[in-house]
Design a protein around this motif. Structure first.
Motif, PDB file in Angstrom:
ATOM      1  N   ASN A   6       0.807  -1.220   0.000  1.00 27.53           N
ATOM      2  CA  ASN A   6       0.000   0.000   0.000  1.00 27.53           C
ATOM      3  C   ASN A   6       0.841   1.270   0.000  1.00 27.53           C
ATOM      4  OD1 ASN A   6      -2.583  -1.221   0.136  1.00 27.53           O
ATOM      5  ND2 ASN A   6      -2.254  -1.655   2.291  1.00 27.53           N
ATOM      6  N   LEU A   7       2.014   1.248  -0.585  1.00 28.52           N
ATOM      7  CA  LEU A   7       2.895   2.418  -0.535  1.00 28.52           C
ATOM      8  C   LEU A   7       2.245   3.642  -1.160  1.00 28.52           C
ATOM      9  CD1 LEU A   7       5.592   3.651   0.270  1.00 28.52           C
ATOM     10  CD2 LEU A   7       6.509   2.898  -1.928  1.00 28.52           C
ATOM     11  N   LYS A   8       1.623   3.489  -2.316  1.00 25.57           N
ATOM     12  CA  LYS A   8       1.022   4.629  -3.008  1.00 25.57           C
ATOM     13  C   LYS A   8      -0.043   5.306  -2.133  1.00 25.57           C
ATOM     14  CE  LYS A   8      -0.920   5.884  -7.463  1.00 25.57           C
ATOM     15  NZ  LYS A   8      -1.122   5.404  -8.836  1.00 25.57           N
ATOM     16  N   LYS A   9      -0.935   4.510  -1.591  1.00 23.84           N
ATOM     17  CA  LYS A   9      -2.000   5.044  -0.739  1.00 23.84           C
ATOM     18  C   LYS A   9      -1.420   5.670   0.530  1.00 23.84           C
ATOM     19  CE  LYS A   9      -6.025   3.529   1.899  1.00 23.84           C
ATOM     20  NZ  LYS A   9      -6.823   2.368   2.291  1.00 23.84           N
ATOM     21  N   TRP A  10      -0.460   4.982   1.150  1.00 23.77           N
ATOM     22  CA  TRP A  10       0.126   5.471   2.380  1.00 23.77           C
ATOM     23  C   TRP A  10       0.838   6.803   2.155  1.00 23.77           C
ATOM     24  CZ3 TRP A  10       4.780   6.771   4.575  1.00 23.77           C
ATOM     25  CH2 TRP A  10       4.797   6.859   5.960  1.00 23.77           C
ATOM     26  N   LEU A  11       1.591   6.915   1.048  1.00 20.78           N
ATOM     27  CA  LEU A  11       2.288   8.172   0.742  1.00 20.78           C
ATOM     28  C   LEU A  11       1.302   9.324   0.584  1.00 20.78           C
ATOM     29  CD1 LEU A  11       4.997   7.005  -1.823  1.00 20.78           C
ATOM     30  CD2 LEU A  11       5.403   7.885   0.487  1.00 20.78           C
ATOM     31  N   GLN A  57      15.216   0.219   4.135  1.00 24.10           N
ATOM     32  CA  GLN A  57      15.775   1.058   5.189  1.00 24.10           C
ATOM     33  C   GLN A  57      15.773   2.521   4.769  1.00 24.10           C
ATOM     34  OE1 GLN A  57      17.095  -0.108   8.394  1.00 24.10           O
ATOM     35  NE2 GLN A  57      16.568   2.026   8.699  1.00 24.10           N
ATOM     36  N   ALA A  58      16.139   2.801   3.529  1.00 28.95           N
ATOM     37  CA  ALA A  58      16.153   4.185   3.032  1.00 28.95           C
ATOM     38  C   ALA A  58      14.736   4.766   3.032  1.00 28.95           C
ATOM     39  CB  ALA A  58      16.756   4.236   1.630  1.00 28.95           C
ATOM     40  N   LEU A  59      13.762   3.987   2.566  1.00 32.84           N
ATOM     41  CA  LEU A  59      12.369   4.467   2.567  1.00 32.84           C
ATOM     42  C   LEU A  59      11.898   4.760   3.988  1.00 32.84           C
ATOM     43  CD1 LEU A  59      10.688   2.053  -0.014  1.00 32.84           C
ATOM     44  CD2 LEU A  59      10.944   4.528  -0.256  1.00 32.84           C
ATOM     45  N   CYS A  60      12.157   3.838   4.897  1.00 36.52           N
ATOM     46  CA  CYS A  60      11.709   4.010   6.282  1.00 36.52           C
ATOM     47  C   CYS A  60      12.400   5.197   6.950  1.00 36.52           C
ATOM     48  CB  CYS A  60      11.919   2.732   7.079  1.00 36.52           C
ATOM     49  SG  CYS A  60      10.828   1.390   6.549  1.00 36.52           S
ATOM     50  N   ASN A  61      13.683   5.408   6.673  1.00 35.82           N
ATOM     51  CA  ASN A  61      14.391   6.557   7.227  1.00 35.82           C
ATOM     52  C   ASN A  61      13.842   7.865   6.671  1.00 35.82           C
ATOM     53  OD1 ASN A  61      16.049   4.948   8.784  1.00 35.82           O
ATOM     54  ND2 ASN A  61      17.777   5.032   7.374  1.00 35.82           N
ATOM     55  N   ASP A  69       3.927  -0.146   7.940  1.00 37.79           N
ATOM     56  CA  ASP A  69       3.002   0.955   7.661  1.00 37.79           C
ATOM     57  C   ASP A  69       2.428   0.868   6.247  1.00 37.79           C
ATOM     58  OD1 ASP A  69       3.274   2.059  10.187  1.00 37.79           O
ATOM     59  OD2 ASP A  69       4.906   3.397   9.571  1.00 37.79           O
ATOM     60  N   PHE A  70       3.202   0.328   5.306  1.00 32.83           N
ATOM     61  CA  PHE A  70       2.725   0.264   3.929  1.00 32.83           C
ATOM     62  C   PHE A  70       2.834  -1.124   3.292  1.00 32.83           C
ATOM     63  CE2 PHE A  70       7.046   1.961   3.903  1.00 32.83           C
ATOM     64  CZ  PHE A  70       7.699   1.088   3.053  1.00 32.83           C
ATOM     65  N   CYS A  71       3.233  -2.122   4.071  1.00 33.69           N
ATOM     66  CA  CYS A  71       3.357  -3.482   3.533  1.00 33.69           C
ATOM     67  C   CYS A  71       2.986  -4.497   4.598  1.00 33.69           C
ATOM     68  CB  CYS A  71       4.787  -3.724   3.062  1.00 33.69           C
ATOM     69  SG  CYS A  71       5.078  -5.380   2.416  1.00 33.69           S
ATOM     70  N   GLU A  72       2.155  -5.446   4.212  1.00 32.71           N
ATOM     71  CA  GLU A  72       1.793  -6.548   5.103  1.00 32.71           C
ATOM     72  C   GLU A  72       2.081  -7.861   4.394  1.00 32.71           C
ATOM     73  OE1 GLU A  72      -1.996  -6.338   7.474  1.00 32.71           O
ATOM     74  OE2 GLU A  72      -2.395  -4.798   5.959  1.00 32.71           O
ATOM     75  N   VAL A  73       2.653  -8.784   5.115  1.00 35.91           N
ATOM     76  CA  VAL A  73       2.875 -10.130   4.596  1.00 35.91           C
ATOM     77  C   VAL A  73       1.999 -11.057   5.424  1.00 35.91           C
ATOM     78  CG1 VAL A  73       4.553 -11.948   4.147  1.00 35.91           C
ATOM     79  CG2 VAL A  73       5.244  -9.546   3.976  1.00 35.91           C
ATOM     80  N   LEU A  74       1.024 -11.637   4.766  1.00 38.55           N
ATOM     81  CA  LEU A  74       0.048 -12.484   5.445  1.00 38.55           C
ATOM     82  C   LEU A  74       0.271 -13.943   5.068  1.00 38.55           C
ATOM     83  CD1 LEU A  74      -3.042 -10.250   4.613  1.00 38.55           C
ATOM     84  CD2 LEU A  74      -1.708 -10.250   6.722  1.00 38.55           C
ATOM     85  N   PRO A  75       0.107 -14.854   6.006  1.00 33.00           N
ATOM     86  CA  PRO A  75       0.268 -16.272   5.667  1.00 33.00           C
ATOM     87  C   PRO A  75      -0.882 -16.747   4.776  1.00 33.00           C
ATOM     88  CG  PRO A  75      -0.491 -16.048   7.922  1.00 33.00           C
ATOM     89  CD  PRO A  75      -0.236 -14.656   7.414  1.00 33.00           C
TER      90      PRO A  75
END
Length: 120
Positions: A6-11, A57-61, A69-75
């Protein structure tokens, strides 16, 4: 495994960033990292198939956030897991595709035992 990107929406919602050039400028300003507009556009407009930890790391910094916040990994659901196991006949499969080497495929490095020594 379902990955929700969800990076686009979160941004847009959290940082008021709508264009790749805005994120590119923020990365340079806050972290001193230069990513191409094409790479940033790919991150914003779709789920990446691979992503380096340094990029995360660069994005989060730069965004002062966490990956979650913008990515979920679900089983996978239990049903999906059972289906995948039955399709593979309970034999493990390679995660990143099969390595198939045919006998007629020439190796990058030739076998040195095929050549006679030229000692004189």
């Amino acid at each position: 495994m379902p990955i929700v990107w969800n990076l686009k929406k979160w941004l847009a919602v959290e940082r008021d960033i709508y264009r790749p050039s805005e994120l590119q400028a923020l990365l340079v300003e806050k972290v001193g990292v230069q990513l191409s507009l094409q790479a940033i556009s790919s991150l914003i407009n779709g789920k990446p198939s691979a992503l380096r930890l340094q990029t995360i790391q660069a994005l989060c910094n730069a965004l002062d956030c966490q990956l979650s916040d913008f990515c979920e990994v679900l089983p996978d659901t239990h049903k999906e897991q059972l289906q995948k196991r039955s399709e593979s006949n309970n034999n493990p499969k390679r995660l990143y595709g099969d390595k198939q080497i045919t006998t007629d495929q020439e190796n990058l490095f030739p076998d040195p035992r095929k050549y006679k020594s030229h000692e004189g």
